[in-house]
Design a protein around this motif. Structure first.
Motif, PDB file in Angstrom:
ATOM      1  N   GLN A 157      12.662   7.701 -15.267  1.00 31.35           N
ATOM      2  CA  GLN A 157      11.268   7.869 -15.701  1.00 31.35           C
ATOM      3  C   GLN A 157      10.381   8.371 -14.567  1.00 31.35           C
ATOM      4  OE1 GLN A 157      10.536   7.457 -18.947  1.00 31.35           O
ATOM      5  NE2 GLN A 157      12.659   6.874 -19.272  1.00 31.35           N
ATOM      6  N   ILE A 158      10.963   9.107 -13.617  1.00 35.04           N
ATOM      7  CA  ILE A 158      10.195   9.702 -12.521  1.00 35.04           C
ATOM      8  C   ILE A 158      10.232  11.220 -12.678  1.00 35.04           C
ATOM      9  CG2 ILE A 158      10.102  10.091 -10.016  1.00 35.04           C
ATOM     10  CD1 ILE A 158      11.110   7.284  -9.630  1.00 35.04           C
ATOM     11  N   GLY A 159       9.073  11.837 -12.584  1.00 35.48           N
ATOM     12  CA  GLY A 159       9.024  13.283 -12.707  1.00 35.48           C
ATOM     13  C   GLY A 159       9.040  13.785 -14.130  1.00 35.48           C
ATOM     14  N   ALA A 168       6.806   9.150  -5.245  1.00 32.86           N
ATOM     15  CA  ALA A 168       7.660   9.182  -4.057  1.00 32.86           C
ATOM     16  C   ALA A 168       7.484   7.928  -3.212  1.00 32.86           C
ATOM     17  CB  ALA A 168       7.348  10.427  -3.234  1.00 32.86           C
ATOM     18  N   ALA A 169       6.237   7.450  -3.087  1.00 34.35           N
ATOM     19  CA  ALA A 169       5.990   6.241  -2.300  1.00 34.35           C
ATOM     20  C   ALA A 169       6.648   5.027  -2.937  1.00 34.35           C
ATOM     21  CB  ALA A 169       4.486   6.020  -2.155  1.00 34.35           C
ATOM     22  N   GLY A 170       6.660   4.969  -4.272  1.00 35.06           N
ATOM     23  CA  GLY A 170       7.337   3.861  -4.945  1.00 35.06           C
ATOM     24  C   GLY A 170       8.830   3.869  -4.700  1.00 35.06           C
ATOM     25  N   VAL A 171       9.449   5.061  -4.747  1.00 33.91           N
ATOM     26  CA  VAL A 171      10.881   5.158  -4.466  1.00 33.91           C
ATOM     27  C   VAL A 171      11.169   4.763  -3.024  1.00 33.91           C
ATOM     28  CG1 VAL A 171      12.827   6.750  -4.309  1.00 33.91           C
ATOM     29  CG2 VAL A 171      11.236   6.928  -6.217  1.00 33.91           C
ATOM     30  N   ALA A 172      10.371   5.277  -2.079  1.00 31.93           N
ATOM     31  CA  ALA A 172      10.586   4.964  -0.666  1.00 31.93           C
ATOM     32  C   ALA A 172      10.415   3.477  -0.402  1.00 31.93           C
ATOM     33  CB  ALA A 172       9.615   5.769   0.193  1.00 31.93           C
ATOM     34  N   VAL A 176      13.355   0.975   1.106  1.00 34.49           N
ATOM     35  CA  VAL A 176      13.185   0.214   2.346  1.00 34.49           C
ATOM     36  C   VAL A 176      13.388  -1.276   2.090  1.00 34.49           C
ATOM     37  CG1 VAL A 176      11.507  -0.453   4.110  1.00 34.49           C
ATOM     38  CG2 VAL A 176      11.673   1.929   3.391  1.00 34.49           C
ATOM     39  N   LYS A 177      12.867  -1.778   0.962  1.00 34.36           N
ATOM     40  CA  LYS A 177      12.962  -3.212   0.666  1.00 34.36           C
ATOM     41  C   LYS A 177      14.307  -3.622   0.077  1.00 34.36           C
ATOM     42  CE  LYS A 177       8.015  -3.895  -0.118  1.00 34.36           C
ATOM     43  NZ  LYS A 177       6.962  -4.269  -1.104  1.00 34.36           N
ATOM     44  N   SER A 178      15.152  -2.654  -0.257  1.00 32.78           N
ATOM     45  CA  SER A 178      16.446  -2.986  -0.884  1.00 32.78           C
ATOM     46  C   SER A 178      17.429  -3.604   0.095  1.00 32.78           C
ATOM     47  CB  SER A 178      17.060  -1.722  -1.500  1.00 32.78           C
ATOM     48  OG  SER A 178      17.343  -0.767  -0.490  1.00 32.78           O
ATOM     49  N   GLY A 179      17.184  -3.455   1.385  1.00 28.04           N
ATOM     50  CA  GLY A 179      18.093  -4.014   2.378  1.00 28.04           C
ATOM     51  C   GLY A 179      19.335  -3.193   2.629  1.00 28.04           C
TER      52      GLY A 179
END
Length: 298
Positions: A157-159, A168-172, A176-179
């Protein structure tokens, strides 16, 4: 004797009632099938023509957005050119950029094939245990056949429209938080070459630890938060540039695919129309032969 011969001729002219279908009936059934198929292909032609017009309208808007979004990628490349690590990255994370929509040729297959090649051959720092983040259901479905064990995070559901920096900021942020443990990130996306062509490309992004150890960054005194924020912002920039360029490639590929589909439908309509006309002419000829034969028998 003459009456007996006329009776035989009449019986010969009549179709047998023992389950034999008259030739005219067979021709009518075939003509009906061709007529139904012609109607179906004409409807497909109308749909593909409409989709081509919509894609043509959206392509100009997508190209303008791509030109603006490319500036984010250019800024990133300038930063990372001065921060190249002394050693090659050992563990690389691959982010594959695609979308959820189809009917656009091989736009999704190109990034999927490139990712499989990197993982299987070790090209661009890939390995059999390299983690993969997939944006879009199409590439996810293709890569899940062989690389399911490498999946870490997937997005959809992106793009749906022109991607934004917030997407893009949500994906990034989730990456980063996924570990996920990685030394560098390779973003696999479709590079816009022209309105008729595209190719799979790779954009590399370095993580916080690699930036700290880079000689270009050691020359300056910076707080830890600065490097961390720079790494996260650079990742969002790179993902945005890849999303916006991949979207332009998708719209262009869909326009070309619908154009080819419309041309194929037109060719098929011409062929079916000729086949229908020949069958109709043959049916009329058979009916005239039957009438003439019956009149001659009388």
């Amino acid at each position: 004797m003459m009456y007996a011969r006329q009776a035989v001729v009449r019986l010969a002219a009549r179709p047998s009632s023992a389950g034999v279908v008259p030739q005219t009936a067979r021709n009518m059934a075939t003509l009906r099938e061709i007529e139904l198929r012609l109607k179906s292909v004409r409807n497909i032609e109308k749909i593909t023509k409409s989709m081509k017009m919509i894609a043509s309208t959206r392509l100009a808007k997508a190209q303008r957005a791509m030109q603006s979004g490319k500036q984010y990628g250019i800024a990133n490349s300038e930063v990372f050119q001065n921060a190249q690590p002394e050693e090659a990255s050992k563990r690389k994370l691959f982010i594959v950029i695609s979308s959820d929509k189809g009917l656009c040729g091989g736009i999704h297959s190109s990034v999927s094939k490139a990712t499989r090649r990197f993982i299987n051959t070790g090209e661009n720092g890939g390995s059999t245990d390299s983690p993969i983040v997939v944006v879009g259901d199409k590439a996810k479905a293709q890569l899940s056949r062989t690389l399911t064990s490498n999946f870490s995070v997937t997005f959809n559901q992106i793009g749906r429209d022109i991607p934004t920096f917030a997407d893009a900021a949500g994906v990034a942020d989730l990456v980063v938080k996924s570990g996920i443990k990685y030394d560098a990130i390779a973003i696999v996306y479709n590079k816009f070459v022209s309105a008729l062509s595209y190719e799979a490309a790779v954009m590399e992004v370095l993580n916080e630890e690699v930036l700290k150890e880079a000689a270009g960054f050691k020359a300056y005194e910076m707080e830890d938060d600065v490097t961390k924020d720079l790494a996260e912002f650079s990742l969002a920039n790179a993902i945005y540039a890849a999303l916006i360029e991949g979207h332009a490639c998708e719209i262009s590929a869909r326009r070309n695919a619908m154009d080819n589909a419309q041309k194929n439908a037109s060719d098929m309509i011409s062929s079916l129309q000729m086949q229908y006309n020949r069958g109709r002419q043959a049916a009329i000829t058979n009916e005239l032969v039957d009438i003439i034969t019956g009149a001659s028998a009388l």
